[in-house]
Design a protein around this motif. Structure first.
Motif, PDB file in Angstrom:
ATOM      1  N   ARG A 115       5.104   2.463  -9.765  1.00 58.64           N
ATOM      2  CA  ARG A 115       5.411   1.103 -10.218  1.00 58.64           C
ATOM      3  C   ARG A 115       4.612   0.056  -9.450  1.00 58.64           C
ATOM      4  NH1 ARG A 115      11.804   2.007  -9.636  1.00 58.64           N
ATOM      5  NH2 ARG A 115      11.965   3.811 -11.047  1.00 58.64           N
ATOM      6  N   LEU A 116       3.802  -0.686 -10.199  1.00 53.39           N
ATOM      7  CA  LEU A 116       3.049  -1.802  -9.640  1.00 53.39           C
ATOM      8  C   LEU A 116       3.659  -3.145 -10.007  1.00 53.39           C
ATOM      9  CD1 LEU A 116      -0.559  -0.497 -10.417  1.00 53.39           C
ATOM     10  CD2 LEU A 116       0.473  -0.736  -8.146  1.00 53.39           C
ATOM     11  N   ILE A 136       3.915  -6.603  -8.142  1.00 51.06           N
ATOM     12  CA  ILE A 136       4.549  -6.516  -6.824  1.00 51.06           C
ATOM     13  C   ILE A 136       3.472  -6.827  -5.783  1.00 51.06           C
ATOM     14  CG2 ILE A 136       5.846  -5.064  -5.217  1.00 51.06           C
ATOM     15  CD1 ILE A 136       6.704  -3.360  -7.620  1.00 51.06           C
ATOM     16  N   VAL A 182      -2.019   3.141  -2.177  1.00 50.04           N
ATOM     17  CA  VAL A 182      -1.039   3.793  -3.046  1.00 50.04           C
ATOM     18  C   VAL A 182      -0.920   5.269  -2.682  1.00 50.04           C
ATOM     19  CG1 VAL A 182      -1.434   2.160  -4.923  1.00 50.04           C
ATOM     20  CG2 VAL A 182      -2.791   4.251  -4.821  1.00 50.04           C
ATOM     21  N   ILE A 204       2.569  -4.912  -2.336  1.00 47.17           N
ATOM     22  CA  ILE A 204       1.747  -3.697  -2.282  1.00 47.17           C
ATOM     23  C   ILE A 204       0.327  -4.033  -1.854  1.00 47.17           C
ATOM     24  CG2 ILE A 204       0.716  -1.855  -3.695  1.00 47.17           C
ATOM     25  CD1 ILE A 204       3.293  -1.907  -5.376  1.00 47.17           C
ATOM     26  N   ASP A 243       2.379  -3.626   2.257  1.00 47.54           N
ATOM     27  CA  ASP A 243       3.736  -3.090   2.122  1.00 47.54           C
ATOM     28  C   ASP A 243       3.676  -1.941   1.116  1.00 47.54           C
ATOM     29  OD1 ASP A 243       6.410  -2.655   2.232  1.00 47.54           O
ATOM     30  OD2 ASP A 243       7.014  -4.678   1.673  1.00 47.54           O
ATOM     31  N   THR A 244       3.403  -0.744   1.599  1.00 49.71           N
ATOM     32  CA  THR A 244       3.128   0.388   0.712  1.00 49.71           C
ATOM     33  C   THR A 244       4.374   0.843  -0.036  1.00 49.71           C
ATOM     34  OG1 THR A 244       3.443   1.896   2.564  1.00 49.71           O
ATOM     35  CG2 THR A 244       1.194   1.220   2.082  1.00 49.71           C
ATOM     36  N   ILE A 245       4.141   1.533  -1.170  1.00 53.40           N
ATOM     37  CA  ILE A 245       5.246   1.999  -2.012  1.00 53.40           C
ATOM     38  C   ILE A 245       6.065   3.053  -1.286  1.00 53.40           C
ATOM     39  CG2 ILE A 245       5.798   3.184  -4.176  1.00 53.40           C
ATOM     40  CD1 ILE A 245       3.211   1.986  -5.336  1.00 53.40           C
ATOM     41  N   ASN A 246       5.397   3.955  -0.596  1.00 50.08           N
ATOM     42  CA  ASN A 246       6.111   4.979   0.168  1.00 50.08           C
ATOM     43  C   ASN A 246       5.567   4.997   1.593  1.00 50.08           C
ATOM     44  OD1 ASN A 246       3.624   6.121  -0.334  1.00 50.08           O
ATOM     45  ND2 ASN A 246       4.426   8.202  -0.586  1.00 50.08           N
ATOM     46  N   ASN A 269       7.441  -5.385 -11.335  1.00 46.84           N
ATOM     47  CA  ASN A 269       8.892  -5.441 -11.521  1.00 46.84           C
ATOM     48  C   ASN A 269       9.197  -6.582 -12.495  1.00 46.84           C
ATOM     49  OD1 ASN A 269       8.657  -7.813 -10.007  1.00 46.84           O
ATOM     50  ND2 ASN A 269       9.275  -6.798  -8.093  1.00 46.84           N
ATOM     51  N   LYS A 305       9.227   5.614  -9.140  1.00 46.68           N
ATOM     52  CA  LYS A 305       9.003   4.542  -8.170  1.00 46.68           C
ATOM     53  C   LYS A 305       7.573   4.519  -7.653  1.00 46.68           C
ATOM     54  CE  LYS A 305      10.487   2.833  -3.653  1.00 46.68           C
ATOM     55  NZ  LYS A 305      11.376   3.040  -2.489  1.00 46.68           N
ATOM     56  N   ILE A 306       7.003   5.692  -7.375  1.00 44.08           N
ATOM     57  CA  ILE A 306       5.680   5.723  -6.750  1.00 44.08           C
ATOM     58  C   ILE A 306       4.580   5.277  -7.713  1.00 44.08           C
ATOM     59  CG2 ILE A 306       6.279   7.479  -5.056  1.00 44.08           C
ATOM     60  CD1 ILE A 306       4.767   9.501  -6.814  1.00 44.08           C
TER      61      ILE A 306
END
Length: 407
Positions: free
Chosen positions: A247-248, A255, A91, A258, A262-265, A250, A244-245
């Motif tokens: 959010r775990l 998600i 993260v 993650i 597949d990282t958030i940013n 949806n 957004k950074i």
């Protein structure tokens, strides 16, 4: 008798003329004089060549990029001994981001107890109280060097705790600090405990850490580990507006991407390569058991010196609560304790500056919010021999500044 008096008079006259005798400067220096508590020392033998294989100029979302991020996750999972049904992800924003994202996602679902006994645990309490403005919050406080009374914690609540106080040198004494059965979630900031201490995974629900601590990785990336209970709570929690950074979840639930790389940013693939290097090194030397032994050996070196030294003590007075990584010390000399805090800070800055100027040790002052004193990182990437070489320099610098301030 007359001869002795005469000799004493000659000696006193000489000292008055020559001035005080300067302390003898040590000769040997640490091979690696890096004692910062974050970013921490690189692993022994590290060079820039360790990053030669970094996936630079490529997307982290390409198959090769995802594979390396997933490798960090899998190696961390195995090295730490986390249960197989836990989910671990990378993260943004180091350990701070990892803790904040889970607090903002979950805080308020149940009453919360927070253990506050150093800078960062105090920050989590402050955020919950002053930013999220929770009215179902209980803060259990203790001064630097001590733990709060764990018997007063209500484990039916969610509990936020720091396993190891990076800025106080105090850690929880063992797994029994947390009941085996508890209704709420236990959210554990483990950033300077992971890879150096045993974490009782079966008694925790959320664990966070960063790359920049115990394995000497580069900064800016955090990791978060979630138990099945934590995942269920996240998916059931009433939604709160989050950037957004943070959010775990949806609309479909957690998600999962993650937790598979597949990282958030956008992460730094250079830092990813460095994290992998540290994890490979840890595996090669014997895994978590070897990391813990190296860290314990470092604390033992400091403990022997403290026992023989009159001007310094551990900030954590209880040996069962004493950190093996962030080794925090207080100066006990009467001339020092009699000074105002701002003067004490100047003295510590002068003391540590003398050592840094000699290239014998860097980043040795206590954290800015902690009582003025010293802090030596004792994690597994630090060699015990380097700490042994540092300690005479601490004595030399102390004697030097005492001549300036104690007169």
């Amino acid at each position: 008798m007359r001869l002795w008096v005469c000799l004493r008079h000659i000696s006193q006259t000489f000292l008055e003329f020559a001035g005080p005798i300067m302390p003898q400067r040590p000769v040997q220096k640490p091979a690696r004089p890096f004692f910062s508590s974050g970013p921490c020392a690189k692993r022994p033998g590290w060079t820039l060549n360790a990053l030669d294989g970094a996936l630079l100029g490529r997307s982290h979302r390409a198959a090769e990029g995802r594979a390396r991020l997933k490798d960090v996750i899998d190696r961390s999972h195995a090295l730490l001994g986390a249960p197989s049904d836990w989910k671990i992800g990378i993260v943004p924003a180091s350990d701070t981001g990892a803790v904040e994202m889970i607090l903002w996602a979950l805080a308020g679902e149940r009453p919360i107890d927070v253990l506050s006994f150093e800078s960062f645990s105090g920050l989590w309490a402050q955020d919950l109280r002053d930013v999220l403005k929770l009215d179902n919050l209980t803060v259990h406080e203790a001064p630097y060097g001590e733990l709060p009374d764990l018997a007063r914690v209500d484990w039916s609540h969610d509990v936020v705790l720091t396993w190891n106080g990076t800025t106080s040198g105090v850690c929880l004494p063992g797994p029994d600090s947390i009941p085996a059965q508890h209704e709420g979630l236990v959210i554990c900031d483990a950033t300077s405990a992971a890879f150096a201490m045993d974490l009782p995974w079966e008694r925790l629900d959320v664990v966070t850490w960063s790359w920049q601590k115990a394995l000497g990785g580069e900064a800016a990336h955090g990791m978060i580990a979630l138990s099945p209970r934590a995942v269920a709570r996240l998916e059931q929690a009433a939604p709160r507006p989050l950037p957004k950074i943070f959010r775990l979840t949806n609309k479909k639930g957690l998600i999962d991407a993650i937790f598979s790389g597949d990282t958030i940013n956008t992460p730094s693939m250079l830092c990813v390569e460095d994290a992998l290097d540290g994890l490979r090194w840890a595996d090669a030397i014997g895994g978590l058991k070897a990391l813990k032994e190296r860290s314990r050996r470092n604390l033992d070196v400091v403990a022997r010196w403290v026992a023989e030294t009159s001007w310094v003590e551990f900030l954590a007075s209880d040996p069962t609560q004493r950190s093996t990584t962030s080794i925090c010390l207080r100066i006990t000399a009467p001339w020092f304790t009699a000074q105002a805090v701002d003067t004490q800070q100047k003295i510590v800055k002068r003391l540590t500056g003398l050592i840094a100027d000699e290239g014998a040790g860097y980043d040795l002052a206590s954290y800015r919010d902690a009582p003025p004193g010293l802090r030596i990182w004792g994690g597994a990437t630090v060699e015990a021999e380097d700490i042994e070489a540092l300690l005479p320099w601490l004595d030399w610098a102390y004697e030097s500044v005492s001549m300036e301030y104690a007169a």
